[in-house]
Design a protein around this motif. Structure first.
Motif, PDB file in Angstrom:
ATOM      1  N   UNK A   1       0.842  -1.191   0.000  1.00 17.19           N
ATOM      2  CA  UNK A   1       0.000   0.000   0.000  1.00 17.19           C
ATOM      3  C   UNK A   1       0.880   1.245   0.000  1.00 17.19           C
ATOM      4  N   UNK A   2       0.689   2.098  -1.012  1.00 26.16           N
ATOM      5  CA  UNK A   2       1.425   3.350  -1.110  1.00 26.16           C
ATOM      6  C   UNK A   2       0.469   4.495  -0.862  1.00 26.16           C
ATOM      7  N   UNK A   3       0.802   5.328   0.117  1.00 18.73           N
ATOM      8  CA  UNK A   3      -0.043   6.483   0.432  1.00 18.73           C
ATOM      9  C   UNK A   3       0.578   7.714  -0.201  1.00 18.73           C
ATOM     10  N   UNK A   4      -0.255   8.463  -0.923  1.00 23.83           N
ATOM     11  CA  UNK A   4       0.229   9.622  -1.672  1.00 23.83           C
ATOM     12  C   UNK A   4      -0.896  10.628  -1.830  1.00 23.83           C
ATOM     13  N   UNK A   5      -0.590  11.803  -2.354  1.00 22.05           N
ATOM     14  CA  UNK A   5      -1.613  12.810  -2.629  1.00 22.05           C
ATOM     15  C   UNK A   5      -2.633  12.248  -3.614  1.00 22.05           C
ATOM     16  N   UNK A   6      -3.890  12.639  -3.402  1.00 24.36           N
ATOM     17  CA  UNK A   6      -4.966  12.066  -4.226  1.00 24.36           C
ATOM     18  C   UNK A   6      -4.774  12.344  -5.709  1.00 24.36           C
ATOM     19  N   UNK A   7      -4.229  13.516  -6.052  1.00 23.23           N
ATOM     20  CA  UNK A   7      -4.019  13.819  -7.464  1.00 23.23           C
ATOM     21  C   UNK A   7      -2.991  12.922  -8.108  1.00 23.23           C
ATOM     22  N   UNK A   8      -1.971  12.515  -7.342  1.00 21.67           N
ATOM     23  CA  UNK A   8      -0.915  11.657  -7.870  1.00 21.67           C
ATOM     24  C   UNK A   8      -1.394  10.223  -8.046  1.00 21.67           C
ATOM     25  N   UNK A   9      -2.421   9.843  -7.281  1.00 20.25           N
ATOM     26  CA  UNK A   9      -2.934   8.475  -7.365  1.00 20.25           C
ATOM     27  C   UNK A   9      -3.342   8.140  -8.794  1.00 20.25           C
ATOM     28  N   UNK A  10      -3.986   9.067  -9.479  1.00 21.53           N
ATOM     29  CA  UNK A  10      -4.459   8.808 -10.838  1.00 21.53           C
ATOM     30  C   UNK A  10      -3.297   8.499 -11.778  1.00 21.53           C
ATOM     31  N   UNK A  11      -2.242   9.313 -11.701  1.00 17.49           N
ATOM     32  CA  UNK A  11      -1.090   9.107 -12.573  1.00 17.49           C
ATOM     33  C   UNK A  11      -0.412   7.776 -12.270  1.00 17.49           C
TER      34      UNK A  11
END
Length: 327
Positions: free
Chosen positions: A217-227
């Motif tokens: 599981x990688x937690x990141x900013x929601x905008x980066x999730x799409x990329x």
């Protein structure tokens, strides 16, 4: 968003300029909309004075602009207060009687406005429950919901979905542990209706034997999730919102929530009771809009604003005209 779940600056007459924070940037919403008429020249709202408001995220503004344009074309004198920053200002304006029409989401009404924790998977049942509470407590009329549901989901790049042969979350749960890799943002990870209980629902609990290891599981900013999801690295599956423009733009596959974990967030036009009684023709007019709105359409319209940089008022008018609803 909780999906557009919850998004006050004071409402002082009109919002002259609002900067709408959307997923891919800032979009200007000037409190104006295009002049238009109904194709047959009818003016069923002639003499009506109606104030339309919206929350500030892209989809909310678009729905507000569509509504303002269409009701004005039907003869109403419309005050455009779309793009109210935050979620509280537009909701409070309607509760105060300063705004008449606002697009809301059934999940928002259930969880955020009434603090209900029961998950009601059937969209129609959830709408009816919210409708009845809101009518009883606030004399707000939640009209029948549109055909789109802006809720949480998981997506995968098309090549990833094809490689793994998955179209549903149950199929993801059946994959080898090494393939169960996820990208999520911090808020979704920690929500009581978010990632960890979702994994439990699908029988692959977090950091448990034969579940989903923490390293997956990688937690990141929601905008980066799409990329990251579109690239298939560092995860096969990413948290998305079902009507986000990036779903279509990045050619993501939306995985079916076949165990019905996520609460529906059906888009719904909400009208003050006093106004719907005074202008009952609003039911048919707003129904004409609602019945045309789908997940795919909202992805397209949101993408035109967030990705292509078009003005929400232009997108709203173009869609109404393309549907033959205005001239």
């Amino acid at each position: 968003m909780t999906a557009p779940r919850t998004r006050p600056a004071a409402l002082a007459g009109a919002l002259v300029l609002v900067l709408v924070l959307a997923g891919c940037g800032l979009v200007s919403s000037s409190g104006t909309f295009h002049d238009a008429t109904l194709p047959d020249g009818a003016r069923p709202l002639d003499g009506a004075r109606i104030t339309v408001t919206s929350k500030s995220f892209t989809e909310g503004v678009l729905l507000g602009k569509i509504t303002a344009t269409y009701l004005a074309a039907a003869g109403a004198e419309v005050s455009d207060l779309t793009g109210a920053p935050g979620s509280a200002s537009s909701r409070q304006a309607q509760l105060n009687g300063d705004a008449d029409v606002l697009w809301e989401y059934t999940g928002t009404g259930w969880v955020n406005y009434h603090n209900r924790t029961e998950t009601i998977a059937d969209p129609q049942e959830l709408w009816q429950r919210v409708h009845d509470i809101e009518k009883s407590e606030y004399d707000l009329e939640w009209l029948p919901p549109a055909n789109f549901n802006d809720t949480y989901a998981f997506g995968a790049a098309t090549p990833t979905a094809e490689r793994l042969g998955v179209r549903s979350l149950s199929e993801v749960a059946a994959l080898p542990v090494a393939e169960r890799t996820f990208c999520v943002d911090d808020e979704f990870f920690s929500r009581s209706d978010g990632f960890l209980p979702m994994l439990e629902k699908y029988g692959i609990p977090y950091n448990a034997p034969n579940g989903v290891p923490a390293a997956n599981v990688t937690r990141m900013d929601s905008g980066v999730v799409y990329t990251a999801t579109a690239q298939g690295a560092p995860c096969n599956f990413g948290m998305i919102y079902t009507t986000d423009g990036r779903v279509k733009n990045l050619n993501l596959v939306v995985l079916t929530d076949d165990r019905k974990f996520f609460l529906p967030y059906s888009g719904t036009a909400v009208v003050r009771g006093e106004i719907i009684e005074r202008y009952p023709q609003l039911r048919a007019l707003l129904g004409t809009i609602s019945e045309r709105l789908t997940d795919d359409l909202m992805q397209e319209l949101n993408g035109r604003v967030d990705i292509d940089g078009e003005d929400p008022a232009d997108v709203a008018y173009d869609w109404l005209k393309g549907e033959g609803l205005v001239e």
